[in-house]
Write a protein that holds these residues in place. Structure first.
Motif, short mmCIF file in Angstrom:
data_model
loop_
_atom_site.label_atom_id
_atom_site.label_comp_id
_atom_site.label_asym_id
_atom_site.label_seq_id
_atom_site.Cartn_x
_atom_site.Cartn_y
_atom_site.Cartn_z
N VAL A 105 47.15 32.90 36.04
CA VAL A 105 45.80 33.45 36.04
C VAL A 105 45.91 34.94 36.38
O VAL A 105 46.41 35.30 37.44
CB VAL A 105 44.90 32.73 37.07
N VAL A 106 45.43 35.78 35.48
CA VAL A 106 45.54 37.23 35.66
C VAL A 106 44.30 37.74 36.39
O VAL A 106 43.17 37.42 36.02
CB VAL A 106 45.69 37.94 34.31
N ASN A 107 44.53 38.52 37.43
CA ASN A 107 43.44 39.10 38.21
C ASN A 107 42.63 40.06 37.33
O ASN A 107 43.18 40.99 36.77
CB ASN A 107 44.03 39.85 39.41
N PRO A 108 41.30 39.85 37.21
CA PRO A 108 40.50 40.71 36.33
C PRO A 108 40.06 42.02 36.97
O PRO A 108 39.44 42.84 36.29
CB PRO A 108 39.27 39.82 36.04
N TYR A 109 40.36 42.24 38.25
CA TYR A 109 39.84 43.40 38.94
C TYR A 109 40.22 44.71 38.25
O TYR A 109 39.38 45.55 37.96
CB TYR A 109 40.34 43.42 40.39
N HIS A 110 41.48 44.87 37.95
CA HIS A 110 41.95 46.12 37.36
C HIS A 110 41.34 46.34 35.99
O HIS A 110 40.95 47.44 35.64
CB HIS A 110 43.47 46.11 37.26
N SER A 111 41.24 45.27 35.21
CA SER A 111 40.72 45.40 33.86
C SER A 111 39.26 45.84 33.87
O SER A 111 38.80 46.50 32.94
CB SER A 111 40.86 44.08 33.09
#
Length: 412
Positions: A27-33
């Motif tokens: 699961v990729v953290n969406p914060y940066h995107s």
């Protein structure tokens, strides 16, 4: 046959704290995107959303929903909340039913909530929906949860821009600042403590001496209970039966069980089942499982000695006038790790739980609140922990922290 969980459910439920073991990938953290939209997707930094409820946390952080359910065994709601810059609540153990949850470690599993804010978790329509869907504990348990912390709640007003916290005693556990803790995390926590102190709160150093043993005890207990719980998925009454390979002896039930469980469980689940099975063997039971239970009791005693409010679960609770009302500490030892870093391999994923498992072992309510950004630009979370049953107090202090945090560093 009973409905069985999918392989993804079992792997996710028992994965370490980085959520990298799902059959669908990490699961990729969406914060940066969300904050670096000008950077092409392929070039963006891929960081963990935390586990094991990282999918729920990522969905909230990405704006796909206002709130989501999660399951917290040793930090699986609070750690993803910290990594993704949202709020995550683990309630007092036993106050919310686990009906419908795949049992992993029965004495630790809690249904928790992840949301964009404390109000989202506590008072929105979603929260009321949870109360209807998830049957609450028995009236007797609810009555015991009404601890004397309610008298302190009456003096606090988290809705005020400058609430009066002069009656609040905040404990700072010294053992929650280990050498592994990133220095930028410490800076963010200090900012929160300074804000609370400026509102009148008393900051009191406390010691929880059994904390260094919590992680080892947790993995023994959780793995042993997982070994017992997941033994039912044998492909006969529970689970999906896998066809034996051509030429295999079908007359031996052990072959059917072994093949089904090898196909149906991921590598991480198999590892924990084997570790738990070993801990429960006659030769290892005293040295591992019973010793872990003894450490767990010492951890509970440490917390009871620290809090001013007595534990309502004790047969003869007595208040501690020199104790504190809540404990405050970092939610994680660092910000969300890169998925290609050393923190995502070896013992790294297991060390992420060091800040969250003590409250799980003691069954205490805890909430992770965003506390700004670290030097690397990623969210930092602080945890508020209270005595068993003082969930409302924990949420109230969480809201104060939320309101006094720098809104420019929030990612909602």
């Amino acid at each position: 046959m009973h409905n069985a969980p999918t392989d993804d459910m079992l792997v996710r439920h028992a994965s370490p704290s980085l959520n990298v073991n799902s059959i669908h990938g990490p699961v990729v953290n969406p914060y940066h995107s969300l904050n670096e939209k000008s950077i092409p997707w392929a070039e963006r930094e891929r960081r963990s959303a935390g586990g094991s409820s990282g999918g729920s946390a990522a969905a909230v952080a990405a704006g796909m929903c206002d709130a989501a359910l999660g399951t917290d065994t040793g930090g699986s709601v609070r750690l993803p909340a910290s990594y993704c810059g949202i709020t995550g609540l683990k309630p007092s153990y036993g106050l919310i039913s686990r009906w419908g949850v795949v049992s992993y470690a029965d004495s630790l599993d809690c249904v928790g909530v992840l949301g964009k804010s404390v109000d989202t978790v506590k008072t929105t329509r979603f929260h009321h929906m949870i109360q209807r869907i998830l049957p609450q504990a028995t009236p007797h348990a609810r009555e015991k949860a009404k601890v004397s912390a309610e008298s302190l709640l009456s003096t606090l007003d988290a809705d005020l821009s400058s609430p009066d916290l002069s009656s609040l005693r905040i404990g700072i556990p010294q053992e929650y600042f280990p050498s592994e803790l990133n220095t930028t995390i410490v800076t963010a926590v200090r900012r929160v403590l300074e804000r609370l102190s400026s509102l009148g709160a008393q900051l009191i150093p406390v010691s929880l001496p059994s904390t260094p043993y919590a992680l080892s005890a947790y993995y023994v207990i959780a793995s042993a209970e997982a070994s017992s719980n997941l033994a039912r998925y044998d492909g006969v009454q529970y689970g999906t039966r896998s066809r034996l390979l051509p030429g295999a002896d079908k007359s031996k039930p052990g072959n059917v069980y072994a093949h089904t469980r090898s196909v149906g469980f991921g590598a991480e689940v198999q590892k924990r089942i084997l570790l738990g099975t070993h801990a429960l063997t006659a030769d290892a039971f005293d040295n591992y499982f019973l010793q872990a239970q003894r450490i767990r009791q010492r951890i509970k005693t440490d917390f009871d000695s620290a809090f001013r409010v007595p534990n309502a679960q004790l047969s003869d609770p007595s208040p501690n006038p020199d104790g504190v009302d809540i404990l405050l500490h970092p939610s994680a030892i660092r910000t969300a790790p890169r998925l290609d870093s050393d923190a995502a391999s070896g013992l790294g994923p297991y060390l992420q739980d060091v800040m969250t498992v003590p409250a799980s072992l003691a069954g205490l309510p805890a909430v992770s609140i965003p506390a700004g950004l670290a030097a690397d630009g990623w969210p930092v979370g602080v945890s508020v922990v209270g005595q068993w049953g003082s969930d409302e107090l924990v949420m109230c202090i969480g809201k104060v922290i939320e309101r006094t945090s720098n809104e420019d560093n929030r990612n909602f």
